[in-house]
Structures are given as structure tokens and as C-alpha cells.
Design an enzyme around this catalytic site. Structure first.
Site, mmCIF file in Angstrom:
data_model
loop_
_atom_site.group_PDB
_atom_site.id
_atom_site.type_symbol
_atom_site.label_atom_id
_atom_site.label_comp_id
_atom_site.label_asym_id
_atom_site.label_seq_id
_atom_site.Cartn_x
_atom_site.Cartn_y
_atom_site.Cartn_z
ATOM 1 N N CYS A 2 0.835 -1.191 0.000
ATOM 2 C CA CYS A 2 0.000 0.000 0.000
ATOM 3 C C CYS A 2 0.873 1.245 0.000
ATOM 4 O O CYS A 2 2.079 1.178 -0.137
ATOM 5 C CB CYS A 2 -0.906 0.016 1.235
ATOM 6 S SG CYS A 2 -1.876 -1.483 1.478
ATOM 7 N N ASP A 96 -2.815 -10.063 6.011
ATOM 8 C CA ASP A 96 -1.600 -10.088 6.825
ATOM 9 C C ASP A 96 -1.532 -8.937 7.828
ATOM 10 O O ASP A 96 -1.089 -9.107 8.956
ATOM 11 C CB ASP A 96 -0.350 -10.113 5.938
ATOM 12 C CG ASP A 96 -0.281 -8.937 4.974
ATOM 13 O OD1 ASP A 96 -1.338 -8.434 4.565
ATOM 14 O OD2 ASP A 96 0.842 -8.538 4.613
ATOM 15 N N SER A 362 12.504 -9.936 -7.108
ATOM 16 C CA SER A 362 13.738 -9.481 -7.753
ATOM 17 C C SER A 362 14.964 -9.948 -6.984
ATOM 18 O O SER A 362 14.871 -10.445 -5.860
ATOM 19 C CB SER A 362 13.749 -7.948 -7.854
ATOM 20 O OG SER A 362 14.231 -7.369 -6.654
#
EC number: 6.3.5.4
Length: 604
Positions: A2, A96, A362
Site C-alpha cells: 500500500c 496479513d 527481484s
């Protein structure tokens, strides 16, 4: 994932202003906007729904006294939820972040020590005196900026700098020492930003502000620790691979599809390999450029994709689009970052979004954790002075060229206040005496350069396209593990990242394991040639009249650089021009006021 924002203090920010603050980071959280505002405080959130898609409404709350907003992911939320339920807490959904109020109620400020993930968190606690607490993860993966208005005794915060400026109380003024800082290190790092008075919350930090009191900053230490690697290098390599596999497996958990970035180098290739073994149907993404350019790694990325059966996306960027992309990148970064990879990253994340992915994994951070850069090796093997060459390797231009580029007035300012390069050198010298050469370098890189130069860039440019980037090499346990490695497991005998290469044996093609490391970057030396679009764009931005008006750089010295790149192009000249362009675009886009500034000190 967010974006968050808010304030606490004597200001009374109206709803329209809070909406403007939220809207400026809507791309980072397009699925839901929310804000809770009371007298003297507000916290808000822009949500990118990744976990618990049907729940997760923020702010999360416990009773009437605890309110929390989260930017990031908590990967051990299920384990923590089970423990909290055993203590009597109940939860309305499985998102979560919904565990955070109960965790905070149970452990107070120590709640962050239990979290495994990447996060920037804001907590409003109304139980006694109204208090705002801001917290960041151990590696500084998620950005959080703040400004303390001394006159109004108000603290403002936001995930992005343009959003923070939208509060209307934050001045858009240049922190004057930052110009030298930027050209010395390619970015302003540590707690400072290029906006005077605006700060970035460092990794593993808690910033606490009570109504009517100046904020206080302190550091915290995670309770999460890595498993012992033992004394045998072969067994240690196997254990490292298992621990990386654990982290990648945790990062694959989401209620939306997860992809990987594969540049073709060791770090991202290993992540792609581990992810593919854990989950079928992985999509991998690689970026290259239209035309024939140096540093193209797509053939290596193809090898990994073929070996592990990923659905592979080769994203092609046309250099003719660079002039259009440049201002977009400068705007999204919020402040200058001189790495040309910013342009490539922006285009790559746009392609990942267009392919329908909200999440990608990544390989960022592996070089800082396991000692992967050539400058580490050069400094480690230097017979005499290693500090000056190492500091020079961080920057855009040599001290001599910087001195030539500065205007007379700015050169005098640096003479009176000292250069940031000298301050960094002094800090490294002190650390060297305490912990040795390599650890002094790596601690410096992890604490300052990695969050500012790499992770903030990834955070801002990915969220510009509503994409969450997860980074297993920066997870708390891997950070802990990396700090305990023997020197010769990291670097030596002319080799870098020795233990990680050994852990990758048998997992990747020999062509990747045996080839020389090269950076995932934009080949600007080749692309910034006279007659090519990028050179012409650079020349237009570096207008002499504008430079004279700003009085930071010497127009004649800049023109000399442009002539050199036109007639005798080289990588250092191209990078210097690129850096100046990014800086000038930032000043223009944010209408930055250039005036007097306080003295500065690098906190090393």
C-alpha cells in the site's frame, strides 16, 4: 502492499487536503482509499490488494484506542495470528496486516521485532496521550518520509515525497549540501533528502511523536535470526541455498499471481530458479533495448527460462522513447537518483503491470549482502589507501570534475562547509578500525546506500505501476546471515560473492556461473551520442540560461562536457551529463526553491 500517510500535531488538515495527499500516491494503492481523521491527527492508506483480497480494510483497529496503517507485507502473519489467537485475540479476516493491532497491544513497541517482512507502519495509540509511531523494516525496503514543522509542532509523513509536499506545510526548498552529496554518491542517502527539512526514516527505526512534543527516533533489532552455516564451506553453501529457498517460498505466498525479474545475472537467475521449483507456471521478465547495444543480457535470461520452463517475457524499450520517459521517471522518484537503470526499471515495471501482475520477485540486495561489486574487491585487495578510491567509485564524477562543474558560489559553499566525500571517508576510517575493512564497507552499503540508492528506486518506480516488488536477499534472516559470514566466504582470490556462487552451483547454467559480472543498467555511453535522441534531449535540458539562474553549476563547464560527449564519448562523461539532467528535471518539476541552507553532517 500500500501507500500510507498522515500527521499528528496542532495543524487541522481539512479533508480536501488529505484527499490530495492520498491521490498523489494512488498508483501505489489503486484498490482502496481510506483515511481516519480526528482532531490533531489523521492516518490514511491507499491499498494494493495482494493478500486477503476480500478483507484488509485499513486502518486496522483494536477497540477504540489503537489504529494502524501498513505499507508492505508480513510474511509470517499466519504464525503470528495463531499465537495471538491462543492468547485470546480474534480477527475478522486473514489479511496479513490485520494482526498488527493485537501484536502491538500485546508487545508494545517491541511488536516490530516479531515481524518477518517488508514494511512501513504507522500506529496511532489513544490510550494515554495521543501518540503516533512510525516503523520501518530491517533493510529499509519500504520508504517513509517525514517533516517536522517546528512552528506548528506538527509531524507529517507519507510513503512518497510528492504526497508529503501536498500537505501544503512542507517547503519545496533545496537542501543545499545535497548537490555535492548527489554528485558524490549518485543519491542523497541516510536520513537526508534533497528537500530541506524532509527526512527519510532509516531501516529498523521507530519514530515516536506525542502531541505537543518533538519526535524522537530510535533503532530496534529484530528477533529473527538465521540458521548457523557451520564451518565447512560446502555445507555452508548448501545451507545458504536452503535458507534462500525458504525465503523465496515465503515470498511466493499471495492471493494474486507472482512473477520474477530475471536480468540474466546470478542473483535474479537464482531467484527465478528457486521460485520455479516451488511453483509451476512462473512468468519471468527481462528488459533489453531495440537495436544492438552493449551489456545486453537477454540470452542468459533465456537460458534460465528454458531450463526451468518459465513463461518468459522479453520487454523491449525503444531509445526513441527516452525523452518522453525521462520526466516521468524524475517525477516518480521524488528526488534525483543518478542510476540510468531508473529509466529501464520504470519501463520494466510498466510491462509487468500490463501483463497482469501485481507482484514480482527481484534479486536486489544480493551484492550488498554477499559482497558482489568490483569496488569491494578493489578496496579489499588494495595495498595502501583504499578509502579514497572506494568513495570515488560511488560517485558520478571525480572530486576534480565536481569542483569544475560547480558555480563559483557553490564551490565556495563547499569549501566553507566541507565535502560529503571527506565525511564519508572519515566515517569509513573509524569503522575500519572497529570492525575491519570489508565489514566497514558492507555495513556502510547496507545501512546507507542500499536503502537509498536501490530500494527506494525500486519501491517508487514499481508502485508507479501498481506492482509490488519482493526482495528475498533483503529479508531479515538473510541480512542477519550475511553479517556473520567469514571474510573469505565473501571475497578473495580475485573473486566476489564466493559463497553465493557456490550455493548456485548445479542450479544455473555454467554460462551464468562462469561469466564476468556486469551491471543491469542502461548503456548510456553508447546511446548518448551526437545525433541520437538521448543526446539531443540532454542538450535541451541543460540550458545555459537555466543553469546560470540556478547558480549551482558552471554553464561553461557543462557545455564543455556536452562537447566532449559529442566528439570523444565515454561512460563517465555520459553518466555525469545524465545525472545533471535528472537533477535539473527534478528542480523544474517540483519548482524547488534554491536558497541558503544550514551546515550538514553525515551521520556515519
Amino acid at each position: 502492499m500500500c501507500r500510507i500517510f498522515g500527521y499528528i500535531g496542532n495543524d487541522d488538515v481539512d479533508p480536501g487536503r488529505l484527499k490530495a495527499v492520498s491521490d498523489l500516491q494512488l498508483a501505489g494503492g489503486p484498490d482502496q482509499q481510506s483515511v481516519l481523521a480526528e482532531r490533531n491527527w489523521a492516518i490514511g492508506n491507499n491499498r494494493l490488494a495482494i493478500v486477503g483480497l476480500d478483507g484488509g480494510e485499513q486502518p486496522y483497529s483494536l477497540g477504540e484506542s489503537i489504529r494502524i496503517v501498513l505499507n508492505g507485507e508480513i510474511y509470517n502473519h499466519r504464525e503470528l495470528r495463531n499465537k495471538l489467537e491462543a492468547k485470546g485475540y480474534t480477527f475478522r479476516d486473514h489479511c496479513d496486516g490485520s494482526i498488527l493491532p493485537a501484536l502491538y497491544a500485546e508487545y508494545g513497541l517491541d511488536f516490530v521485532r516479531y515481524l518477518d517482512g517488508m514494511f512501513a507502519i504507522a500506529v496511532i495509540d489513544l490510550r494515554e496521550k495521543t501518540t503516533l509511531t512510525l516503523a520501518t523494516d530491517p533493510s529499509g525496503i519500504k520508504s517513509l518520509y517525514y517533516y517536522w514543522d517546528e512552528r506548528n509542532e506538527t509531524l507529517y509523513f507519507s510513503s512518497e515525497l510528492p504526497s508529503l509536499l501536498a500537505f501544503g506545510r512542507v517547503p519545496s526548498s533545496l537542501w543545499l549540501p545535497g548537490v555535492d552529496f548527489y554528485l558524490t554518491t549518485k543519491v542523497v542517502f541516510g536520513e537526508r533528502t534533497l528537500f530541506d527539512g524532509v527526512y527519510a526514516l532509516p531501516p529498523s527505526s521507530l519514530l515516536q511523536a506525542r502531541l505537543g512534543e518533538r519526535p524522537s527516533l530510535r533503532r530496534w533489532k529484530t528477533l529473527l535470526a538465521s540458521e548457523s552455516l557451520g564451518d565447512d564451506p560446502a555445507a555452508a553453501a548448501s545451507s545458504l541455498r536452503e535458507q534462500l529457498d525458504y525465503e523465496v517460498r515465503a515470498l511466493l505466498l499471495a492471493d494474486v499471481p507472482v512473477s520474477t525479474i530475471n536480468s540474466g545475472g546470478l542473483d535474479s537467475s537464482l531467484v527465478t530458479a528457486l521460485a520455479s521449483r516451488r511453483q509451476a507456471g512462473i512468468h519471468s521478465f527481462n528488459l533489453s533495448y531495440v537495436g544492438d547495444w552493449p551489456l545486453d543480457e537477454k540470452i542468459y535470461a533465456r537460458e534460465v527460462s528454458e531450463r526451468y520452463g518459465t513463461t518468459h517475457h522479453e520487454v523491449l524499450v525503444d531509445p526513441r522513447d527516452f525523452e518522453r520517459l525521462l520526466p516521468l521517471v524524475a517525477e516518480r522518484l521524488g528526488q534525483p537518483n543518478a542510476d540510468p537503470i531508473t529509466l529501464s526499471s520504470y519501463a520494466l515495471f510498466e510491462a509487468i503491470h500490463q501483463a497482469g501482475f501485481k507482484v514480482t520477485i527481484s534479486g536486489d540486495g544480493a551484492d550488498e549482502m554477499f559482497a558482489g561489486y568490483d569496488r569491494f574487491l578493489e578496496a579489499f585487495e588494495a595495498a595502501d589507501d583504499w578509502i579514497k578510491p572506494y568513495v570515488n567509485a560511488l560517485g558520478v564524477a571525480s572530486p576534480e570534475l565536481r569542483n569544475e562543474l560547480y558555480s563559483d558560489d557553490y564551490r565556495a559553499f563547499i569549501h566553507d562547509n566541507g565535502s560529503i566525500g571527506d565525511q564519508i571517508a572519515d566515517s569509513l576510517r573509524t569503522a575500519h578500525h572497529r570492525k575491519g575493512r570489508l565489514d566497514a564497507i558492507l555495513d556502510f552499503e547496507r545501512e546507507y546506500r542500499l536503502p537509498s540508492y536501490h530500494l527506494r528506486r525500486v519501491d517508487h518506480l514499481s508502485m508507479a505501476h501498481s506492482v509490488e516488488v519482493r526482495v528475498p536477499y533483503c529479508q531479515p534472516r538473510i541480512l542477519d546471515l550475511a553479517g556473520k559470514l567469514p571474510v573469505d566466504w565473501r571475497i578473495g582470490e580475485g573473486k566476489v560473492k564466493r559463497l553465493l556462487y557456490r550455493a548456485a552451483e548445479g542450479q544455473l547454467p555454467e554460462s551464468i556461473l562462469n561469466r564476468k559480472k556486469q551491471p543491469f543498467t542502461l548503456p548510456i555511453d553508447a546511446m548518448m551520442r551526437k545525433g541520437l535522441p538521448l543526446y539531443e534531449a540532454v542538450k535541451r535540458v541543460l540550458d545555459g540560461d537555466t543553469l546560470r539562474r540556478h547558480n549551482l553549476f558552471n554553464p561553461a563547464a557543462v557545455e564543455k562536457l556536452l562537447h566532449k560527449q559529442a566528439t570523444q564519448p565515454d561512460g563517465k562523461t555520459a553518466l555525469t551529463l545524465w545525472s545533471l539532467v535528472i537533477f535539473q528535471l527534478w528542480i523544474s518539476q517540483y519548482n524547488v526553491h534554491i536558497g541558503a541552507s544550514k551546515q550538514y553532517q553525515f551521520e556515519g
